[in-house]
Write a protein that holds these residues in place. Sequence first.
Motif, mmCIF file in Angstrom:
data_model
loop_
_atom_site.group_PDB
_atom_site.id
_atom_site.type_symbol
_atom_site.label_atom_id
_atom_site.label_comp_id
_atom_site.label_asym_id
_atom_site.label_seq_id
_atom_site.Cartn_x
_atom_site.Cartn_y
_atom_site.Cartn_z
ATOM 1 N N GLU A 216 0.842 -1.193 0.000
ATOM 2 C CA GLU A 216 0.000 0.000 0.000
ATOM 3 C C GLU A 216 0.878 1.244 0.000
ATOM 4 N N MET A 217 1.886 1.241 0.884
ATOM 5 C CA MET A 217 2.791 2.387 0.970
ATOM 6 C C MET A 217 3.574 2.547 -0.340
ATOM 7 N N ALA A 218 4.120 1.433 -0.820
ATOM 8 C CA ALA A 218 4.981 1.500 -2.010
ATOM 9 C C ALA A 218 4.198 2.008 -3.216
ATOM 10 N N LEU A 219 2.947 1.544 -3.359
ATOM 11 C CA LEU A 219 2.174 1.940 -4.535
ATOM 12 C C LEU A 219 1.638 3.365 -4.409
ATOM 13 N N GLU A 220 1.588 3.879 -3.184
ATOM 14 C CA GLU A 220 1.243 5.306 -2.997
ATOM 15 C C GLU A 220 2.359 6.188 -3.521
ATOM 16 N N LEU A 221 3.599 5.745 -3.273
ATOM 17 C CA LEU A 221 4.752 6.607 -3.546
ATOM 18 C C LEU A 221 5.254 6.488 -4.983
ATOM 19 N N THR A 238 2.880 0.432 -14.561
ATOM 20 C CA THR A 238 2.605 1.627 -13.753
ATOM 21 C C THR A 238 1.813 1.160 -12.535
ATOM 22 N N VAL A 239 1.841 1.954 -11.479
ATOM 23 C CA VAL A 239 1.123 1.501 -10.278
ATOM 24 C C VAL A 239 -0.373 1.384 -10.564
ATOM 25 N N GLU A 240 -0.876 2.213 -11.456
ATOM 26 C CA GLU A 240 -2.310 2.116 -11.784
ATOM 27 C C GLU A 240 -2.584 0.750 -12.420
ATOM 28 N N GLU A 241 -1.702 0.323 -13.306
ATOM 29 C CA GLU A 241 -1.886 -0.987 -13.948
ATOM 30 C C GLU A 241 -1.782 -2.111 -12.914
ATOM 31 N N LEU A 242 -0.767 -1.995 -12.055
ATOM 32 C CA LEU A 242 -0.554 -3.079 -11.089
ATOM 33 C C LEU A 242 -1.693 -3.191 -10.084
ATOM 34 N N ARG A 243 -2.197 -2.049 -9.643
ATOM 35 C CA ARG A 243 -3.308 -2.067 -8.683
ATOM 36 C C ARG A 243 -4.509 -2.814 -9.231
ATOM 37 N N ARG A 244 -4.657 -2.779 -10.558
ATOM 38 C CA ARG A 244 -5.832 -3.406 -11.168
ATOM 39 C C ARG A 244 -5.686 -4.913 -11.355
ATOM 40 N N THR A 245 -4.459 -5.425 -11.175
ATOM 41 C CA THR A 245 -4.298 -6.868 -11.424
ATOM 42 C C THR A 245 -4.813 -7.670 -10.233
ATOM 43 N N ASP A 246 -5.351 -8.820 -10.539
ATOM 44 C CA ASP A 246 -5.875 -9.690 -9.481
ATOM 45 C C ASP A 246 -4.754 -10.078 -8.521
ATOM 46 N N GLU A 247 -3.574 -10.356 -9.078
ATOM 47 C CA GLU A 247 -2.480 -10.837 -8.225
ATOM 48 C C GLU A 247 -2.080 -9.817 -7.172
ATOM 49 N N VAL A 248 -1.917 -8.567 -7.608
ATOM 50 C CA VAL A 248 -1.496 -7.543 -6.648
ATOM 51 C C VAL A 248 -2.618 -7.297 -5.646
ATOM 52 N N GLN A 249 -3.846 -7.275 -6.102
ATOM 53 C CA GLN A 249 -4.983 -7.114 -5.192
ATOM 54 C C GLN A 249 -4.986 -8.218 -4.133
ATOM 55 N N ALA A 271 -6.151 -7.906 -17.047
ATOM 56 C CA ALA A 271 -4.994 -8.129 -16.173
ATOM 57 C C ALA A 271 -3.744 -7.723 -16.935
ATOM 58 N N LEU A 272 -2.768 -7.239 -16.203
ATOM 59 C CA LEU A 272 -1.522 -6.790 -16.840
ATOM 60 C C LEU A 272 -0.807 -7.977 -17.489
ATOM 61 N N ALA A 273 -0.216 -7.705 -18.634
ATOM 62 C CA ALA A 273 0.544 -8.768 -19.300
ATOM 63 C C ALA A 273 1.644 -9.261 -18.374
ATOM 64 N N ARG A 274 1.827 -10.532 -18.352
ATOM 65 C CA ARG A 274 2.914 -11.080 -17.535
ATOM 66 C C ARG A 274 4.230 -10.570 -18.072
ATOM 67 N N TRP A 275 5.165 -10.380 -17.157
ATOM 68 C CA TRP A 275 6.457 -9.842 -17.544
ATOM 69 C C TRP A 275 7.091 -10.683 -18.651
#
Length: 283
Positions: A216-221, A238-249, A271-275
């Motif tokens: 939560e802190m890291a994605l705020e900053l 981007t943090v916006e993309e990551l926040r939307r992924t099921d995994e990060v949630q 979901a964000l494309a896998r790396w």
Amino acid sequence: MTAEPPQVESPGAAPLLEVRDLAVRYGRAVQALRGVSLRVDEGAIVAVLGNNGAGKSTLLRTISGTYRLSRAFVEGGSVRLAGKTFTGADPGRLVTAGVVQVPEGRRIFGRLTVDENLRAGGIRQRDRAERARSKERVLELFPVLAERRRQKAGLLSGGEQQMLAIGRALMASPRLLLLDEPSLGLAPKVVGQIADVILEINKQGTSVLLVEQNAEMALELAGYAYVLELGRVSLAGTVEELRRTDEVQRLYLGGGAPDLAGQRGERRRPALARWTDQARRAG
Ligand code: ATP
């Protein structure tokens, strides 16, 4: 295959740090990093998330050159700063080049005073005027350190010790600050103070690579973030993309909550494309 570190945060920005295909081992048995690529642009805050043992600290130690102290060795890949190769360089050279790490667990000198700890951080800075400016900046950022200058560092609270560890790193006037879990073991209010300070340091021109379990802190900053899993980058965006992924949630933001968009019949955000998929396309 060489993975091209993606960066979409600020398309025109110059890369300050570029890590490519980094593979690091502890002895024969433990492969801690398995081909990690990432990038920090000039002026950015980039976060690295991951569970225990994912390889986050190893990544920072390898970038700062301190990995040898824990008997790790670099098996492959590169670390470049502002276009110059620093793979395997000693920590002193990296500090001089502007890369300073604040290690996990602070590692301040408990028997020395706050002032002496700060002096130790500026030891490689030969320019006295620059050293004085750095100290002024640190004491402005952390008024509590100014109040406790003559106190033994071991008597400070956990939050104050974290501030001192960051202050000591700033004494070397870094271009890139590597922060290893600065929120570890701190009360939420203190975490908030540390977060504010990180933003201020960045606003003053220092780029930041932030390793955190507190997503939560890291994605705020951060503007851009990577997720490490078992020594590999599993997600990046981007943090916006990551926040939307099921995994990060699910794994990092405590989201096991029902999918409200789904319940309302809205189309789910992709979901964000896998790396690995991104790397394949880039390669
Ligand atoms: P944590 O948040 O728990 O510190 P991390 O993501 O920072 O986890 P690392 O500490 O980099 O992960 O560890 C990556 C892997 O390397 C793990 O399997 C760990 O057990 C191993 N490892 C870390 N340090 C050493 C060491 N000094 N000697 C041997 N193995 C190590």
